[in-house]
Design a protein around this motif. Structure first.
Motif, short mmCIF file in Angstrom:
data_model
loop_
_atom_site.label_atom_id
_atom_site.label_comp_id
_atom_site.label_asym_id
_atom_site.label_seq_id
_atom_site.Cartn_x
_atom_site.Cartn_y
_atom_site.Cartn_z
N HIS A 58 10.70 62.59 69.15
CA HIS A 58 12.04 63.24 69.39
C HIS A 58 13.18 62.41 69.37
N HIS A 60 17.35 62.00 67.65
CA HIS A 60 18.08 62.48 66.56
C HIS A 60 18.82 61.32 65.80
N HIS A 267 12.44 67.05 75.86
CA HIS A 267 13.59 66.72 76.86
C HIS A 267 13.71 67.30 78.20
N ASP A 381 15.52 61.60 74.23
CA ASP A 381 16.29 62.73 73.22
C ASP A 381 17.37 61.90 72.69
N ASN A 384 20.95 61.94 73.20
CA ASN A 384 21.49 62.63 74.22
C ASN A 384 21.37 62.26 75.76
ZN LIG Z 1 17.15 66.73 70.92
#
Ligand SMILES: [Zn+2]
Length: 566
Positions: A58, A60, A267, A381, A384
């Motif tokens: 996971h 981004h 997350h 994440d 994040n």
């Molecule tokens: Zn995410």
């Protein structure tokens, strides 16, 4: 034919039950084999820790919102600049680096496979373009279905088969890998300035609840026999008291698959808060982990935060608005017609903030209180909770109580009364770290069978050799060596080629994009369904014939075909 022989490797390969054996690894034409000829190129691992290539389940790193995160923080782009060097492209950026920056940094840490956490189908082309510019990692895309109108209509009609047909159509069109639900129902409600606050709230205009969306999608996922399970970002992210929503969600999950989980919750740190306001927020990691320990059909990832600057980005538009109301700094908000939305906010996590300290503690607690490491995977994440370059520090924190104690002494003093972390003694071992950073990811994503996350003959030759001698280092006290070792491999080998050595990228990569095409009977092919076609032409601003991603966007696509049980 190209052959490579890795000698004297100290191998930990949990999927094959190997834990610290000194052995040789033979590689031919990108795959692990039983043995190679005398002409093979030889690498001496000198007894160093050798693991399957890292898998991030996971993160981004590619796509429209990631790119917008780059626009929003020009100051971020000034950090981490590297010049062109041999085959290496110029890189820049810290929390949202360029695609090459992401790829090289992951490569230096031994990571060879990544799942992009969220791709809006309508904007899939951009994601795939950036995948091809992430040269050292094989890529997959979680495909967003949380606010998809055709899905919500099928869920409202309690029609699992039609739900499955819609998923099949979109996955194929977007060249996606798995079903992602981000705040299911909430992202659609946000289009009307609203949100949902629990799994039994009703989504405006569709008369469905998040619980119905999640439950139906889990069943549709299994009908389609997708490699991965539904990948869920729960409702109510980042809200004090939201742990109850997370527990309610875990309570929904049927056990439908023998080889992997039936639901992946991502997350979970952001979903484990007690209290009623930011003043009385406390950790509910014990309650969450108790539920996870009692629900083997669930797998979670940590979503650890680390102190410092980063950028938050998610399809959860209403959550980012709430965060904006707290920070009052930059904010971006985006609606993707008929599908989903997104929001982006640059943030700074402070040690002086009790809320941030509680968040930091919860992530670690989730990993330390989940009994089975196959059920709790290491993640931030990215970006994040923190940029992924912080993974080595997180590994060290999980392996050393002494390091945690040192860090705990620096936290905002009230934190101790709001979290159980101070009293947790568990220290994870090398094998557990290997599980949480590659083997369990490959199992959870369902890509073990295509040769990911392990080193048995037949597997893809993705290998990470770290400058760490596990028999000579005590991670409990020598955590600085652990951090340094996991930050820079001696060798990262991608599909049988050494791509990075001693923290330096040495060749251009040629990654592939893994996507899933569920085969459905003709009567479930929605391209021929008058109702689906009519609504598509009526509501989308793009024609149905122009919507699917063309093959040219995936120059090295690897398609997993599944036979739907429809
Ligand atoms: Zn995410």
């Amino acid at each position: 034919m190209s052959e490579l022989l890795i000698r004297n490797a100290c191998v930990i390969d949990p999927l094959n039950g190997i834990n610290g054996e000194i052995m040789d690894i033979s590689i031919r034409d990108g795959r692990i084999v039983e043995e190679v000829s005398g002409n093979a190129q030889v690498i001496d691992a000198a007894g160093c820790l050798t693991l399957p290539g890292g898998v991030d389940s996971h993160t981004h790193v590619c796509g429209t919102k990631v790119n917008f995160g780059r626009y929003m923080s020009p100051e971020d782009m000034r950090a981490g600049r590297t010049a062109r060097n041999g085959c290496m492209h110029v890189t820049s950026g810290y929390s949202v680096p360029t695609t090459f920056g992401n790829s090289y940094r992951y490569s230096n840490m031994g990571y060879t496979t990544l799942l992009e956490g969220a791709m809006a189908p309508l904007e899939a082309r951009h994601t795939h373009e950036e995948f091809t510019a992430t040269p050292h990692q094989d890529m997959m895309a979680n495909t967003l279905f949380d606010g998809n109108w055709a899905i919500m209509e099928a869920v409202r009609d309690k029609d699992v088969r039609r739900t499955a047909a819609v998923v099949a159509w979109y996955l194929k069109a977007a060249r996606g890998f798995a079903i992602k639900l981000t705040n299911p129902g909430g992202t659609e409600a946000w289009g009307w300035g609203e949100d949902v606050s629990g799994i039994h709230d009703t989504v405006p205009n569709f008369e469905v609840t998040p619980a119905e969306i999640i439950g139906t999608m889990i069943r549709a996922n299994e009908v389609l026999r997708l490699p991965h399970s539904v990948h869920l970002h729960c409702n109510n992210l980042g809200v004090p008291g939201n742990y109850q929503t997370t527990l309610d969600t875990i309570g929904l999950v049927p056990d439908l698959n023998k080889t992997r989980q039936s639901l992946y919750l991502t997350h979970v740190q952001f979903h484990s808060y007690g209290g009623t306001t930011w003043r009385d927020i406390d950790s509910k990691s014990e309650e969450i982990c108790k539920a996870v320990n009692n629900t083997p059909q669930v797998t979670i990832d940590m979503g650890q935060i680390m102190f410092g600057r980063t950028t938050t980005m998610t399809a959860d538009g209403p959550m980012e608005f709430k965060l904006y109301m707290l920070h009052r700094n930059k904010w971006s908000n985006h609606d993707v017609e008929l599908e989903t939305g997104s929001g982006i906010i640059p943030v700074y996590y402070f040690r002086k903030s009790m809320v941030n300290c509680v968040m930091w503690a919860i992530g670690l607690e989730l990993a330390l209180l989940t009994k089975n490491p196959w059920q709790c995977l290491l993640s931030t994440d990215n970006p994040n909770g923190a940029p992924f370059v912080k993974y080595p520090e997180i590994i060290a924190l999980l392996m050393s109580k002494k390091l945690r104690d040192q860090e705990c002494a620096l936290l905002e003093p009230r934190t101790e009364h709001h979290v159980p972390l101070f009293a947790i003694d568990r220290e994870l071992d090398w094998n557990e770290i290997a599980i949480m950073t590659r083997s369990a990811q490959a199992k959870a994503l369902g890509i073990r069978d295509i040769g990911k996350g392990h080193l048995a003959p037949g597997a893809e030759a993705d290998v990470a050799i770290y400058p760490l001698k596990t028999s000579e280092i005590d991670p409990s006290t020598q955590y600085q060596q652990v951090i340094a070792g996991f930050s820079r491999t001696k060798f990262t080998i991608k599909r049988g080629r050494v791509v990075s050595r001693n923290g330096e990228v040495i060749v251009d990569g040629a990654n592939s994009t893994i996507w899933v095409k569920p085969k459905v009977p003709e009567e479930y092919n929605l391209s021929n369904d008058p109702d689906f076609v009519r609504k598509f032409q009526e509501y989308y601003t793009v024609r149905m014939s122009n919507y699917p991603v063309q093959d040219v966007y995936l120059p090295r696509g690897v398609c997993i075909e599944t036979e739907a049980d429809l």
